[in-house]
Design a protein around this motif. Structure first.
Motif, PDB file in Angstrom:
ATOM      1  N   GLU A 249       0.849  -1.150   0.149  1.00  0.00           N
ATOM      2  CA  GLU A 249      -0.051   0.135   0.205  1.00  0.00           C
ATOM      3  C   GLU A 249       0.879   1.262   0.004  1.00  0.00           C
ATOM      4  OE1 GLU A 249      -2.783  -0.287   3.218  1.00  0.00           O
ATOM      5  OE2 GLU A 249      -3.717  -2.259   2.533  1.00  0.00           O
ATOM      6  N   ASN A 250       1.996   1.299   0.603  1.00  0.00           N
ATOM      7  CA  ASN A 250       2.940   2.542   0.487  1.00  0.00           C
ATOM      8  C   ASN A 250       4.032   2.390  -0.317  1.00  0.00           C
ATOM      9  OD1 ASN A 250       1.296   3.957   3.151  1.00  0.00           O
ATOM     10  ND2 ASN A 250       1.435   1.619   3.626  1.00  0.00           N
ATOM     11  N   LEU A 251       4.805   1.348  -0.665  1.00  0.00           N
ATOM     12  CA  LEU A 251       6.044   1.243  -1.127  1.00  0.00           C
ATOM     13  C   LEU A 251       6.266   0.777  -2.543  1.00  0.00           C
ATOM     14  CD1 LEU A 251       7.909  -0.083   2.079  1.00  0.00           C
ATOM     15  CD2 LEU A 251       7.648   2.357   1.422  1.00  0.00           C
ATOM     16  N   LEU A 252       5.209   0.299  -3.258  1.00  0.00           N
ATOM     17  CA  LEU A 252       5.209   0.039  -4.532  1.00  0.00           C
ATOM     18  C   LEU A 252       4.724   1.111  -5.534  1.00  0.00           C
ATOM     19  CD1 LEU A 252       3.812  -3.614  -4.603  1.00  0.00           C
ATOM     20  CD2 LEU A 252       6.140  -2.943  -4.695  1.00  0.00           C
ATOM     21  N   PRO A 253       5.171   1.185  -6.807  1.00  0.00           N
ATOM     22  CA  PRO A 253       5.069   2.173  -7.764  1.00  0.00           C
ATOM     23  C   PRO A 253       3.268   1.691  -7.888  1.00  0.00           C
ATOM     24  CG  PRO A 253       6.892   0.868  -8.500  1.00  0.00           C
ATOM     25  CD  PRO A 253       6.345   0.222  -7.163  1.00  0.00           C
ATOM     26  N   ALA A 254       2.838   3.037  -8.291  1.00  0.00           N
ATOM     27  CA  ALA A 254       1.356   2.902  -8.715  1.00  0.00           C
ATOM     28  C   ALA A 254       0.743   1.862  -9.415  1.00  0.00           C
ATOM     29  CB  ALA A 254       0.891   4.475  -8.957  1.00  0.00           C
ATOM     30  N   SER A 255       1.679   1.470 -10.255  1.00  0.00           N
ATOM     31  CA  SER A 255       0.950   0.493 -11.354  1.00  0.00           C
ATOM     32  C   SER A 255       1.004  -0.913 -10.908  1.00  0.00           C
ATOM     33  CB  SER A 255       1.908   0.748 -12.615  1.00  0.00           C
ATOM     34  OG  SER A 255       3.365   0.658 -12.302  1.00  0.00           O
ATOM     35  N   VAL A 256       1.858  -1.303  -9.943  1.00  0.00           N
ATOM     36  CA  VAL A 256       1.745  -2.754  -9.546  1.00  0.00           C
ATOM     37  C   VAL A 256       0.370  -3.422  -9.077  1.00  0.00           C
ATOM     38  CG1 VAL A 256       3.005  -4.311  -8.112  1.00  0.00           C
ATOM     39  CG2 VAL A 256       4.202  -2.545  -9.024  1.00  0.00           C
ATOM     40  N   LYS A 257       0.048  -4.378  -9.514  1.00  0.00           N
ATOM     41  CA  LYS A 257      -1.218  -5.052  -9.008  1.00  0.00           C
ATOM     42  C   LYS A 257      -0.679  -6.496  -8.221  1.00  0.00           C
ATOM     43  CE  LYS A 257      -4.280  -4.335 -12.719  1.00  0.00           C
ATOM     44  NZ  LYS A 257      -5.285  -4.831 -13.709  1.00  0.00           N
ATOM     45  N   ILE A 258      -1.089  -6.533  -7.038  1.00  0.00           N
ATOM     46  CA  ILE A 258      -1.009  -7.577  -5.882  1.00  0.00           C
ATOM     47  C   ILE A 258      -2.063  -8.037  -5.441  1.00  0.00           C
ATOM     48  CG2 ILE A 258       0.347  -8.347  -3.894  1.00  0.00           C
ATOM     49  CD1 ILE A 258       2.392  -7.587  -5.830  1.00  0.00           C
ATOM     50  N   GLU A 259      -2.096  -9.279  -5.474  1.00  0.00           N
ATOM     51  CA  GLU A 259      -3.396  -9.977  -4.586  1.00  0.00           C
ATOM     52  C   GLU A 259      -2.921 -10.748  -3.224  1.00  0.00           C
ATOM     53  OE1 GLU A 259      -5.980 -12.491  -6.907  1.00  0.00           O
ATOM     54  OE2 GLU A 259      -6.115 -11.081  -8.607  1.00  0.00           O
ATOM     55  N   LEU A 260      -3.415 -10.296  -2.422  1.00  0.00           N
ATOM     56  CA  LEU A 260      -3.184 -11.008  -1.129  1.00  0.00           C
ATOM     57  C   LEU A 260      -4.120 -11.896  -0.618  1.00  0.00           C
ATOM     58  CD1 LEU A 260      -1.847  -8.096   1.272  1.00  0.00           C
ATOM     59  CD2 LEU A 260      -0.446  -9.442  -0.424  1.00  0.00           C
ATOM     60  N   VAL A 261      -3.539 -13.380  -0.780  1.00  0.00           N
ATOM     61  CA  VAL A 261      -4.509 -14.426  -0.620  1.00  0.00           C
ATOM     62  C   VAL A 261      -3.990 -15.402   0.954  1.00  0.00           C
ATOM     63  CG1 VAL A 261      -5.589 -16.910  -1.272  1.00  0.00           C
ATOM     64  CG2 VAL A 261      -4.882 -14.798  -2.864  1.00  0.00           C
ATOM     65  N   ASP A 262      -4.893 -15.708   1.890  1.00  0.00           N
ATOM     66  CA  ASP A 262      -4.474 -16.161   3.141  1.00  0.00           C
ATOM     67  C   ASP A 262      -3.520 -17.577   2.709  1.00  0.00           C
ATOM     68  OD1 ASP A 262      -5.756 -14.324   4.518  1.00  0.00           O
ATOM     69  OD2 ASP A 262      -7.502 -15.438   4.990  1.00  0.00           O
ATOM     70  N   ALA A 263      -2.575 -17.752   3.333  1.00  0.00           N
ATOM     71  CA  ALA A 263      -1.727 -18.895   3.045  1.00  0.00           C
ATOM     72  C   ALA A 263      -2.377 -20.029   3.855  1.00  0.00           C
ATOM     73  CB  ALA A 263      -0.326 -18.554   3.527  1.00  0.00           C
ATOM     74  N   SER A 264      -1.671 -21.253   3.246  1.00  0.00           N
ATOM     75  CA  SER A 264      -2.273 -22.615   4.039  1.00  0.00           C
ATOM     76  C   SER A 264      -1.024 -23.374   3.831  1.00  0.00           C
ATOM     77  CB  SER A 264      -3.271 -23.186   3.323  1.00  0.00           C
ATOM     78  OG  SER A 264      -3.253 -23.680   2.049  1.00  0.00           O
ATOM     79  N   GLU A 265      -0.970 -24.565   4.586  1.00  0.00           N
ATOM     80  CA  GLU A 265       0.131 -25.563   4.555  1.00  0.00           C
ATOM     81  C   GLU A 265       0.589 -25.916   3.407  1.00  0.00           C
ATOM     82  OE1 GLU A 265      -0.352 -28.791   6.887  1.00  0.00           O
ATOM     83  OE2 GLU A 265      -0.426 -27.455   8.793  1.00  0.00           O
TER      84      GLU A 265
END
Length: 321
Positions: free
Chosen positions: A74-90
Motif C-alpha cells: 500500500e505504501n512502497l510500490l509504484p502506483a502501477s503494480v497489482k498484488i493480490e493477497l491470499v491467506d496462506a495454507s500449509e
C-alpha cells in the motif's frame, strides 16, 4: 508495557495498478539499478481473491506477515503494480510450484527448506529475506551486558557487584526446547557472553539444534539452564539473573524488546528470517523485483521499528546500513 496489537486482518484482496514493466532482469537485486521510485499516489482497491489481469497472487501468513506485506504493497510500490493477497495454507508452496499462485510470504527459512526437502520442489527459491521475530535477553535485576568485573553466585565468597551490568557467574535461563535453547545460545554469542564452535546463520539441522556441548567458552562464566516456561515465566524472570524470551513470552509479562531487552538477536544473517518465495518461471519479472525491493527498503525497516518495537526486526535493510 504490552506489545502493540495487530490491526490488520484484511480478508479482501489488495490490488494496485502498475505501469508496464521496463525490462526483464535477473532476481539478483544487486544488479538492479534505476528501479521506479515509490510514490504516495498509490491507489488501493479491495476486491475478492482470484481477480484477473496482471496481478501477482501472493500467499501470505496471518498476523505480522500480512501486516508487513500490506504496508509494503500500500505504501512502497509504484502506483502501477497489482498484488493480490491470499491467506496462506500449509500447501501454499505447492500451489506456487504448480502455477496456482505466484509468490508466498508466510514462513521462515528452516520451514521453507523443510518443505522443499519433503516435496522436492525444484522450481522455488528465496528472492527476499524480510524480517525476523527475534529472541531477546531480559533481566529484572541487570540493565545491560557491558564488560564488568562483578561476580555473583560464587558460593564461597560474598558477591562482588559494582554497577548494573550482567555479572560473571550469572544464572541465565533458556527455553528447554531444542530450537529455543539453540537460538538462546546464538543470542548469547552475539552479545559477547559466550563463544560457540560455529558462527550464527547456518540452517542445517545440526546448526539449528546446538547445545551446551557447542559452547567453547563462557566469557561471562554463565550457568545456563534449559527450563520449561509454562506458567512460571514471571517467577523465572524475577528469580534468575536473566532469561531468554521470544516476543510473545516477553509481552505476556509486560516486556517490550525495544525498551526492556539487554540484547536482541541480530537481523542480518539470521536463519529464522521470514522470506518471500518465487518460482523460476518468474525469474526476471520486474514486479517481483519491485516487491522485493520494497520489502528490503529502509522505509519498511522504519515501519517495523515503529510498529513492532523490536518484536519484529528487518533483515536486508539492516544489512545495507
Amino acid at each position: 508495557m504490552q506489545r502493540a496489537s495487530h490491526h490488520s486482518r484484511v480478508n479482501a484482496t489488495v490490488v494496485l495498478n502498475r505501469r508496464s514493466v521496463l525490462a526483464t532482469v535477473a532476481f539478483t537485486l544487486a544488479a538492479v539499478t534505476g528501479l521506479v521510485g515509490c510514490g504516495s499516489d498509490t491507489q488501493v482497491d479491495y476486491e475478492t481473491a482470484g481477480g484477473s489481469g496482471d496481478s501477482l497472487v501472493v500467499y501470505v501468513g496471518a498476523g505480522d506477515d500480512r501486516e508487513i506485506l500490506e504496508y509494503a504493497v500500500e505504501n512502497l510500490l509504484p502506483a502501477s503494480v497489482k498484488i493480490e493477497l491470499v491467506d496462506a495454507s500449509e500447501d501454499s508452496n505447492g500451489k506456487v510450484a504448480a502455477g496456482d499462485g505466484d509468490l508466498s510470504f508466510y514462513q521462515h527459512i528452516p520451514a521453507f527448506e523443510a518443505d522443499l526437502g519433503t516435496h522436492s520442489y525444484d522450481n522455488l527459491s528465496i528472492v527476499s529475506k524480510v524480517n525476523v521475530v527475534p529472541y531477546g535477553l531480559y533481566s529484572s535485576t541487570w540493565k545491560d551486558v557491558k564488560d564488568t568485573e562483578s561476580w555473583v553466585n560464587v558460593g564461597l565468597v560474598a558477591d562482588e557487584v559494582t554497577g548494573q551490568s550482567l555479572p560473571h557467574g550469572s544464572q541465565v535461563v533458556l527455553p528447554a526446547t531444542s530450537t529455543g535453547f539453540a537460538r538462546g545460545l546464538y543470542l548469547l554469542q552475539s552479545a559477547g557472553l559466550v563463544k560457540l564452535d560455529r558462527p550464527f546463520g547456518g540452517t542445517s539441522a545440526v546448526d539449528l539444534t546446538i547445545t551446551q556441548a557447542n559452547v567453547l567458552d563462557s566469557l561471562r562464566h554463565l550457568t545456563l539452564l534449559g527450563l520449561g516456561y509454562d506458567d512460571y515465566l514471571q517467577s523465572l524472570y524475577e528469580n534468575y539473573d536473566a532469561v531468554v524470551l521470544n516476543p510473545d513470552d516477553a509481552a505476556s509479562i509486560g516486556l517490550t524488546p525495544a525498551e526492556d531487552a539487554l540484547a536482541i538477536e541480530p537481523g542480518p544473517g539470521n536463519p529464522y528470517a521470514h522470506v518471500l518465495v518465487a518460482p523460476s518461471r518468474l525469474a526476471g519479472d520486474q514486479r517481483v523485483l519491485e516487491l522485493a525491493r520494497a520489502l528490503e527498503s529502509p522505509e519498511l525497516a522504519q515501519f517495523l521499528e515503529t510498529k513492532f518495537r523490536g518484536a519484529n526486526i528487518p533483515v536486508a535493510a539492516a544489512e545495507s546500513e
